[in-house]
Design an enzyme around this catalytic site. Structure first.
Site, PDB file in Angstrom:
ATOM      1  N   HIS A 133       0.702  -1.348  -0.047  1.00 13.91           N
ATOM      2  CA  HIS A 133      -0.041  -0.136  -0.098  1.00 13.91           C
ATOM      3  C   HIS A 133       0.854   1.167  -0.183  1.00 13.91           C
ATOM      4  O   HIS A 133       0.451   2.246  -0.364  1.00 13.91           O
ATOM      5  CB  HIS A 133      -0.859   0.035   1.142  1.00 13.91           C
ATOM      6  CG  HIS A 133      -0.523   0.616   2.614  1.00 13.91           C
ATOM      7  ND1 HIS A 133       0.164  -0.574   3.250  1.00 13.91           N
ATOM      8  CD2 HIS A 133      -0.238   1.568   3.130  1.00 13.91           C
ATOM      9  CE1 HIS A 133       0.574   0.078   4.420  1.00 13.91           C
ATOM     10  NE2 HIS A 133       0.302   1.384   4.337  1.00 13.91           N
ATOM     11  N   LYS A 137       0.418   5.597  -2.216  1.00 14.75           N
ATOM     12  CA  LYS A 137       0.580   6.839  -1.435  1.00 14.75           C
ATOM     13  C   LYS A 137       0.999   7.883  -2.129  1.00 14.75           C
ATOM     14  O   LYS A 137       2.001   7.915  -3.202  1.00 14.75           O
ATOM     15  CB  LYS A 137       1.644   6.767  -0.037  1.00 14.75           C
ATOM     16  CG  LYS A 137       1.068   5.894   1.099  1.00 14.75           C
ATOM     17  CD  LYS A 137       1.832   5.979   2.193  1.00 14.75           C
ATOM     18  CE  LYS A 137       1.568   4.843   3.398  1.00 14.75           C
ATOM     19  NZ  LYS A 137       0.681   5.291   4.345  1.00 14.75           N
ATOM     20  N   GLU A 164       6.785   4.305  13.677  1.00 18.01           N
ATOM     21  CA  GLU A 164       5.387   4.305  14.407  1.00 18.01           C
ATOM     22  C   GLU A 164       5.495   4.350  15.634  1.00 18.01           C
ATOM     23  O   GLU A 164       6.451   3.780  16.556  1.00 18.01           O
ATOM     24  CB  GLU A 164       4.714   2.856  13.976  1.00 18.01           C
ATOM     25  CG  GLU A 164       4.718   2.719  12.361  1.00 18.01           C
ATOM     26  CD  GLU A 164       3.829   1.482  12.056  1.00 18.01           C
ATOM     27  OE1 GLU A 164       2.675   1.596  11.721  1.00 18.01           O
ATOM     28  OE2 GLU A 164       4.424   0.386  12.280  1.00 18.01           O
ATOM     29  N   HIS A 204       7.603  -2.455   2.036  1.00 13.15           N
ATOM     30  CA  HIS A 204       7.532  -1.019   2.063  1.00 13.15           C
ATOM     31  C   HIS A 204       8.996  -0.058   1.733  1.00 13.15           C
ATOM     32  O   HIS A 204       9.265   0.581   0.825  1.00 13.15           O
ATOM     33  CB  HIS A 204       6.811  -0.259   3.212  1.00 13.15           C
ATOM     34  CG  HIS A 204       5.517  -0.890   3.350  1.00 13.15           C
ATOM     35  ND1 HIS A 204       4.927  -1.513   2.539  1.00 13.15           N
ATOM     36  CD2 HIS A 204       5.094  -1.008   4.623  1.00 13.15           C
ATOM     37  CE1 HIS A 204       3.691  -1.811   3.064  1.00 13.15           C
ATOM     38  NE2 HIS A 204       3.698  -1.690   4.511  1.00 13.15           N
TER      39      HIS A 204
END
Ligand code: BG6
EC number: 1.1.1.49
Length: 520
Positions: free
Chosen positions: A212, A216, A250, A274
């Site tokens: 994903h 972005k 994160e 990623h």
């Protein structure tokens, strides 16, 4: 002609069209033709927080066909209305665009639920009948994408069931596509195996592997920044770049995801996909066009040039968070999280130093790091330039000057910052860092679509540009496998306190090279 209308009415760019050369191509609305989406694992977190809201947002933006249908498949004793209610609540809570009753009404009319487990032949038969009925009632034209938002161990079973029940092949002009969530395998061997299984059922162009991050806006902008401008590319190489830091930090812990995360860890969860994709986009050569084949060619070339890690005691670091404070709240350590084996050696932090063996990057380290429960949530790519080869200023004049840097802020505060030295006003010569800042929020009025919005639409349009191909996935495992094997030989990850910036060994890794991590 620069765009095309598909047999199913969707609008896609013409094959080979190059929006980097001809922006007119992309001004055509990209609207999906008659189609539907089946989500396996529809009760999971991803589905509720990302997929359902993305479907609604697409409908709200007028990018889905009027008869679009959404089918949920899961082990629940639900009727269609119960499913629609769950989607409703998820949309209300997580959708990006405002709730509009008329959009919801039209969308919800096409919602169906099929209860079942993955080895239940009767359930797949019901699914087949449900799809056939939707084709008749809502004009979905036999075009369906199957989204596998399920634990990876079920991927093979689900695709085989699709084949067995005649769901994997469209009739006539209609299409069937498989969308596979990460992680695609847990090492090179399992990824290859999975690939064989999937391709025993779906053709190459029918398989969409999700990463994903590629959906972005800011990640797509890496290519725009590099290849639509003149001023960056001349500096984008070993003659000017000192090193590159790619950070995905994160602040959250593992939440309710113990079952998935424990035994997988941060490197497999995030670096294999990623971060290596970010590295590939940052380091690759200019593609001849923006179509999937040309992009993959360049990404793969640079991933193939990444030297397989050696000397892993000095070039890799793994950590695991312990209890600490985050945002004024006391949070538990990883080993105290619900569902985690108290003896777990799973990494919640990983850092790697990688080298790229090609003319552009020889000798320029790429430092990658990711972690849960770090100081704050931030993803960025920092290209740190060399110092000026000669300075006519006194050392004291420039003591507060750092290396020039260009930082692509993937999230949050999406944008790009350039750091360089400037004279401090006054009668002395004193040079200090200043920044020039581009922020999406200030330059554009449009808000960015969520990654899943973009990716789901691309699946329905059959546009594979933003989906990694299996060669990239396999090469990424090839890069990570030696690291995981080294970590598996023993020892524990180094503890770091929640809310800090990771284990000391990560700072030491850069300090050995005379460098330090940015504090984003
Ligand atoms: C997922 C990982 O791919 O990305 C998660 O499995 C992680 O562990 C998530 O939290 C982060 O995504 P984002 O878009 O919030 O950066």
């Amino acid at each position: 002609m620069s765009g095309d209308t598909t047999a199913t009415g969707g609008t896609t760019p013409a094959p080979g069209a190059n929006p980097l050369r001809d922006p007119g191509d992309r001004r055509l609305p990209r609207i999906a033709g008659p189609s539907g989406l089946v989500i396996f694992g529809v009760t999971g977190d991803l589905s509720r927080k990302k997929l359902m809201p993305a479907v609604y947002d697409l409908a709200n933006r007028g990018l889905l066909p009027p008869g679009f249908s959404l089918v949920g498949f899961a082990r629940r004793d639900w009727e269609d209305e119960d499913f629609a209610k769950v989607v409703h609540d998820s949309v209300k809570e997580h959708a990006r665009t405002p709730f509009r009753e008329e959009v919801w009404r039209q969308l919800s009319e096409g919602m169906r639920f099929v209860p079942g487990v993955f080895d239940d032949d009767a359930a797949f038969e019901t699914l087949r009948q449900t799809i056939d009925r939707l084709d008749k009632e809502r004009g979905t034209g036999g075009n369906f994408a199957f989204y596998l938002s399920v634990p990876p161990k079920f991927f093979p079973l689900v695709v085989q069931q699709l084949k067995k029940h005649g769901l994997s092949e469209g009739k006539g002009d209609s299409w069937r596509r498989a969308v596979i969530e990460k992680p695609f395998g847990h090492d090179l061997a399992s990824a290859r195996e999975l690939n064989r299984t999937v391709h025993g059922v779906f053709a190459n162009h029918e398989v969409f592997r999700i990463d994903h991050y590629l959906g972005k806006e800011t990640v797509q902008n890496i290519l725009a920044l590099r290849f639509a401008n003149t001023m960056f590319e001349p500096l984008w190489n070993r003659s000017y770049v000192d090193h590159v830091q790619i950070t995905m930090a994160e602040d959250i812990g593992i939440g309710g995801r113990a079952g998935y995360y424990d035994g997988i860890g941060s490197a497999r969860d995030v670096i294999q996909n990623h971060l290596l994709q970010l590295l590939a986009l940052t380091a690759m050569e200019e593609p001849v066009s923006f179509d999937a084949k040309a992009l993959v060619t360049e990404k793969l070339k640079v991933l193939n040039a990444v030297r397989l890690p050696t000397d892993m005691a000095r070039t890799t670091v793994r950590g695991q968070y312990t209890a600490g404070w985050q945002g004024g709240v006391r949070v538990p350590g990883y080993l105290q999280e619900e569902g985690i084996d108290p003896g777990s050696v799973t990494d919640t932090y990983a850092a790697l130093k990688l080298e790229i063996d090609n003319r552009r990057w020889a000798g320029v380290p790429f430092y990658l790091r990711t972690g849960k429960r770090l100081g704050r949530r931030v993803t960025e790519i920092a290209v740190v330039f060399q110092r000026a080869p000669y300075s006519p200023f006194d050392a004291t004049d420039t003591r507060e000057l750092n290396n020039n840097a260009l930082v692509i802020r993937v999230q949050p505060d999406e944008g790009v910052t350039i750091r360089f030295g400037s004279k401090v006003p006054g009668t002395q010569m004193e040079i200090r860092d200043v920044t020039m800042d581009f922020a999406y929020g200030e330059s554009f009025t449009e808000s960015s679509p969520e990654a899943y919005e973009r990716l789901l639409l691309d699946v329905l349009l059959g546009d594979a540009n933003l989906f990694p191909r299996h060669q990239e996935v396999e090469r990424s495992w090839e890069i990570l496998d030696p690291v995981e094997e080294f970590w598996a030989t023993g020892g524990r990850p180094e503890p770091y306190t929640a809310g800090t910036w990771g284990p000391k060994a990560a700072d030491e890794m850069l300090a050995r090279d005379g460098r330090s991590w940015r504090r984003p």
